[in-house]
Write an enzyme that holds these catalytic residues in place. Structure first.
Site, short mmCIF file in Angstrom:
data_model
loop_
_atom_site.label_atom_id
_atom_site.label_comp_id
_atom_site.label_asym_id
_atom_site.label_seq_id
_atom_site.Cartn_x
_atom_site.Cartn_y
_atom_site.Cartn_z
N ASN A 152 10.02 -27.47 -17.42
CA ASN A 152 9.54 -26.10 -17.21
C ASN A 152 8.13 -25.84 -17.76
OD1 ASN A 152 10.61 -26.27 -19.78
ND2 ASN A 152 11.39 -24.18 -19.80
N PRO A 154 5.70 -28.69 -18.67
CA PRO A 154 5.58 -30.14 -18.87
C PRO A 154 4.56 -30.54 -19.95
CG PRO A 154 5.66 -29.60 -16.54
CD PRO A 154 5.56 -28.30 -17.26
N ALA A 158 5.33 -31.45 -24.10
CA ALA A 158 4.85 -32.75 -24.63
C ALA A 158 4.03 -32.50 -25.88
CB ALA A 158 4.02 -33.47 -23.56
N LYS A 175 9.51 -39.39 -23.18
CA LYS A 175 10.01 -39.46 -21.80
C LYS A 175 9.92 -38.07 -21.17
CE LYS A 175 13.75 -38.92 -19.54
NZ LYS A 175 13.18 -38.37 -18.31
N GLU A 250 16.44 -28.65 -28.88
CA GLU A 250 16.02 -27.33 -28.38
C GLU A 250 16.70 -27.15 -27.03
OE1 GLU A 250 14.16 -25.20 -29.92
OE2 GLU A 250 13.26 -26.41 -31.50
N GLN A 282 12.23 -19.70 -15.33
CA GLN A 282 12.63 -21.03 -15.82
C GLN A 282 12.12 -21.18 -17.26
OE1 GLN A 282 12.20 -23.43 -11.66
NE2 GLN A 282 10.35 -22.69 -12.56
N CYS A 284 13.49 -21.15 -21.33
CA CYS A 284 14.69 -21.22 -22.17
C CYS A 284 14.96 -19.90 -22.87
CB CYS A 284 14.55 -22.35 -23.17
SG CYS A 284 13.03 -22.24 -24.11
N SER A 285 13.90 -19.22 -23.27
CA SER A 285 14.04 -17.98 -24.04
C SER A 285 14.04 -16.74 -23.14
CB SER A 285 12.89 -17.88 -25.03
OG SER A 285 11.66 -17.93 -24.33
N GLU A 382 23.42 -19.72 -18.26
CA GLU A 382 21.98 -19.78 -18.02
C GLU A 382 21.75 -20.09 -16.54
OE1 GLU A 382 19.90 -23.23 -19.64
OE2 GLU A 382 18.38 -21.87 -20.42
P1 NAD Z 1 17.94 -31.52 -18.60
O1 NAD Z 1 18.85 -31.48 -19.77
O2 NAD Z 1 18.52 -31.77 -17.26
O3 NAD Z 1 16.82 -32.64 -18.79
C1 NAD Z 1 15.96 -32.64 -19.90
C2 NAD Z 1 15.47 -34.05 -20.13
O4 NAD Z 1 16.59 -34.86 -20.48
C3 NAD Z 1 14.83 -34.70 -18.91
O5 NAD Z 1 13.73 -35.48 -19.33
C4 NAD Z 1 15.93 -35.58 -18.39
O6 NAD Z 1 15.44 -36.71 -17.68
C5 NAD Z 1 16.59 -36.02 -19.68
N1 NAD Z 1 17.98 -36.49 -19.53
C6 NAD Z 1 18.88 -36.15 -18.58
N2 NAD Z 1 20.05 -36.81 -18.80
C7 NAD Z 1 19.89 -37.55 -19.90
C8 NAD Z 1 20.72 -38.44 -20.64
N3 NAD Z 1 21.97 -38.69 -20.26
N4 NAD Z 1 20.23 -39.02 -21.75
C9 NAD Z 1 18.97 -38.76 -22.15
N5 NAD Z 1 18.12 -37.96 -21.49
C10 NAD Z 1 18.57 -37.35 -20.38
O7 NAD Z 1 17.13 -30.15 -18.63
P2 NAD Z 1 16.05 -29.64 -17.58
O8 NAD Z 1 16.78 -29.21 -16.35
O9 NAD Z 1 14.94 -30.63 -17.47
O10 NAD Z 1 15.44 -28.36 -18.33
C11 NAD Z 1 16.05 -27.13 -18.33
C12 NAD Z 1 16.81 -26.89 -19.62
O11 NAD Z 1 15.96 -27.07 -20.74
C13 NAD Z 1 17.33 -25.47 -19.71
O12 NAD Z 1 18.65 -25.47 -20.20
C14 NAD Z 1 16.39 -24.84 -20.73
O13 NAD Z 1 16.94 -23.74 -21.41
C15 NAD Z 1 16.11 -25.98 -21.64
N6 NAD Z 1 14.86 -25.75 -22.39
C16 NAD Z 1 14.94 -25.40 -23.71
C17 NAD Z 1 13.78 -25.14 -24.45
C18 NAD Z 1 13.84 -24.72 -25.90
O14 NAD Z 1 12.79 -24.72 -26.54
N7 NAD Z 1 14.99 -24.38 -26.46
C19 NAD Z 1 12.53 -25.26 -23.82
C20 NAD Z 1 12.48 -25.61 -22.49
C21 NAD Z 1 13.66 -25.85 -21.78
#
Ligand code: NAD
Length: 488
Positions: A152, A154, A158, A175, A250, A282, A284-285, A382
């Site tokens: 969301n 990128p 990072a 990653k 997070e 998109q 998280c907050s 969510e």
């Molecule tokens: P996701 O959990 O699908 O993927 C996040 C990352 O994890 C990606 O890089 C993905 O390739 C990797 N991943 C997926 N399966 C994995 C596994 N089995 N082992 C290790 N890594 C794996 O999330 P998303 O769809 O990319 O992002 C959306 C989510 O992120 C939402 O739930 C959002 O709330 C959350 N988010 C939280 C914050 C925060 O600061 N709290 C910030 C941004 C996004």
């Protein structure tokens, strides 16, 4: 496909697998990217370990700050190009991408300063209650950090991970999400440009179930820092359990925005929209659950619907666009299926469809549901799209109970012209981030993270640096007399 940045070099994945970066506004391929597999993860972790064992692990904060400042300068100097990359990969409107890029540079610059300050507090004496002992406190890098981020924000996500890790003297294997890897590759190029020693930062685009899993299970990783969904967070946590890795998570949210009768309607509409339509929801907050006091509800909803319908939707590069496409077809399908289900659970008062003037691209109109049941999926889960759910309340106690009735605890917001009430409610919200009379403003200096299932630990601020530091006490006996316990 030399898109893996390992040990300071661009290399192709050993297995030759690839995936596509797609422009979500037009559903066309931007670039084909090599996907890291287990062998590549092994190489990246080994490179990070070597760099840690060599100069980087022994460097001081001032030395590392030079690289962090240089990375910030590089990002600033390439601001427009980086923002364009982000728009084409993620879909967000250009001004939002420009904001993210500036924030990412600011994050590197902030942690450069914290790295310098780290030198000042290294070996700080701790006064003990027994004068026969001295104690000094050391802060040492946590080691090799495996960092897994979502799609969301990128580049910004990072930066939130890499900048504090480098400031602490850790080395990184990052990653990025397979949905948005392009700006992470740009970060690798920046690392080369500023002469970051090989292996200090390794970037391995790839799939979650392959590269992500291999990284989280790797015995050479000391620290796992993850941002993403709750289900993936749970997997990361169980991987970390096998060898008791240090973790920070997070995760997601379903945050509430409580608006009282005495709020200014126009200000409320502005912040409610910023809280749910920014970045296409998109976020998280995102304050995706709106709780409105009964008296103000009819007028507020009328203005909200009017303003939501006036939002300009289109490709992120089009001037004046305020809402771009969702990031991917998968996300579009997820959001649309929640909307379809929501239509049976609550009254859809606006949106819920693809805008007529956007026949392609993953666009969804700003959507508002009125009075879903508190147990409905749209109220509890969510959605991660431009979908707001509204409920009315009578009393402050009722509002707080409704807001806190969630497995998540990332953020919350309250709007009222009664400062004492706003403070009471802010203190009563079970969330790591609370906004008063606004929603979403985020500062690198302030701690970021959630309670309950929204995560473990905090990023940003000095808390973000602590994520990558081990604290060591060195206690010395300086007494004049022998200790005399066994040997009298
Ligand atoms: P996701 O959990 O699908 O993927 C996040 C990352 O994890 C990606 O890089 C993905 O390739 C990797 N991943 C997926 N399966 C994995 C596994 N089995 N082992 C290790 N890594 C794996 O999330 P998303 O769809 O990319 O992002 C959306 C989510 O992120 C939402 O739930 C959002 O709330 C959350 N988010 C939280 C914050 C925060 O600061 N709290 C910030 C941004 C996004």
């Amino acid at each position: 496909m030399n898109t893996l940045f390992i040990d300071g070099r661009w290399v192709a994945p050993k297995q030759g697998k690839t995936f596509n970066s797609i422009d979500p506004a037009v559903e066309e391929i931007n670039q084909i990217i090599g996907a890291a597999g287990k062998e590549d993860v092994d190489l990246a972790v080994a490179a990070a370990r070597r760099a840690l064992d060599q100069d980087w692990g022994q460097s001081n904060g001032c030395e590392r700050a030079v690289y962090l400042d240089a990375l910030a300068d590089h990002i600033d100097a390439h601001r427009d190009a980086l923002a364009m990359v982000e728009v084409c990969d993620n879909g967000k409107p250009l001004p939002e991408a420009q904001w993210d890029v500036a924030d990412a540079a600011g994050c590197f610059r902030y942690y450069a300063q914290l790295a310098r300050e780290l030198d000042e507090r290294q070996d700080a004496p701790l006064v003990l209650p027994d004068a026969r002992f001295t104690c000094r406190i050391r802060h040492e890098p946590v080691g090799v950090a495996g960092q897994i981020i979502p799609w969301n924000y990128p580049l910004l996500m990072a930066a939130w991970k890499v900048a504090p890790a480098l400031a602490a003297g850790a080395t990184c294997v990052l990653k990025p999400s397979e949905v948005t890897s392009l700006s992470a590759l740009q970060l690798g190029m920046a690392a080369t440009r500023v002469g970051l020693p090989p292996g200090v930062l390794n970037i391995i685009p790839g799939f979650g179930h392959e590269a992500g899993r291999a990284l989280s299970q790797h015995s050479g990783v000391d620290k796992l820092a993850f941002t993403g969904s709750v289900p993936t967070g749970a997997k990361i946590m169980s991987s970390a359990a096998a060898d008791i890795k240090n973790i920070s998570l997070e995760l997601g949210g379903k945050s509430a925005f409580i608006v009282f009768d005495d709020a200014d309607i126009e200000a409320a509409v502005e912040w409610i929209m910023f809280g749910i339509f920014w970045n296409q929801g998109q976020v998280c907050s995102a304050t995706s659950r709106l709780l409105v006091q009964e008296g103000i509800a009819p007028r507020l909803l009328e203005r909200l619907v009017e303003a939501a319908r006036a939002i300009k939707i289109g490709p992120g590069l089009e001037p004046g666009v305020q809402l771009g496409p969702l990031v991917s077809n998968e996300q579009y399908q997820k959001v649309m299926s929640m909307i379809i289900q929501g239509s049976q659970e609550a009254e859809l008062i606006t949106g819920g469809i693809r805008p007529k003037h956007q026949p392609r691209g993953y666009f969804v109109e700003p959507t508002i549901f009125d009075e879903p049941d508190v147990s409905s999926r749209i109220w509890m889960e969510e959605i991660f799209g431009p979908v707001l759910c509204v409920k009315r309340f009578k009393t402050e106690e009722q509002a707080l109970a409704l807001a806190n009735h969630s497995r998540y605890g990332l953020a919350g917001a309250v709007m009222s012209s009664d400062a004492r009430r706003a403070t009471r409610v802010a203190n009563g919200l079970r969330a790591g981030i609370v906004w008063v009379n606004c929603s979403q403003p985020t500062f690198t200096e302030a701690p970021w993270g959630g309670m309950k299932q929204s995560g473990i630990g905090r990023e940003l601020g000095r808390w973000g640096l602590d994520n990558y530091l081990e604290v060591k006490q060195v206690t010395e006996y300086v007494g004049q007399e022998p200790w005399g316990w066994y040997l009298k």
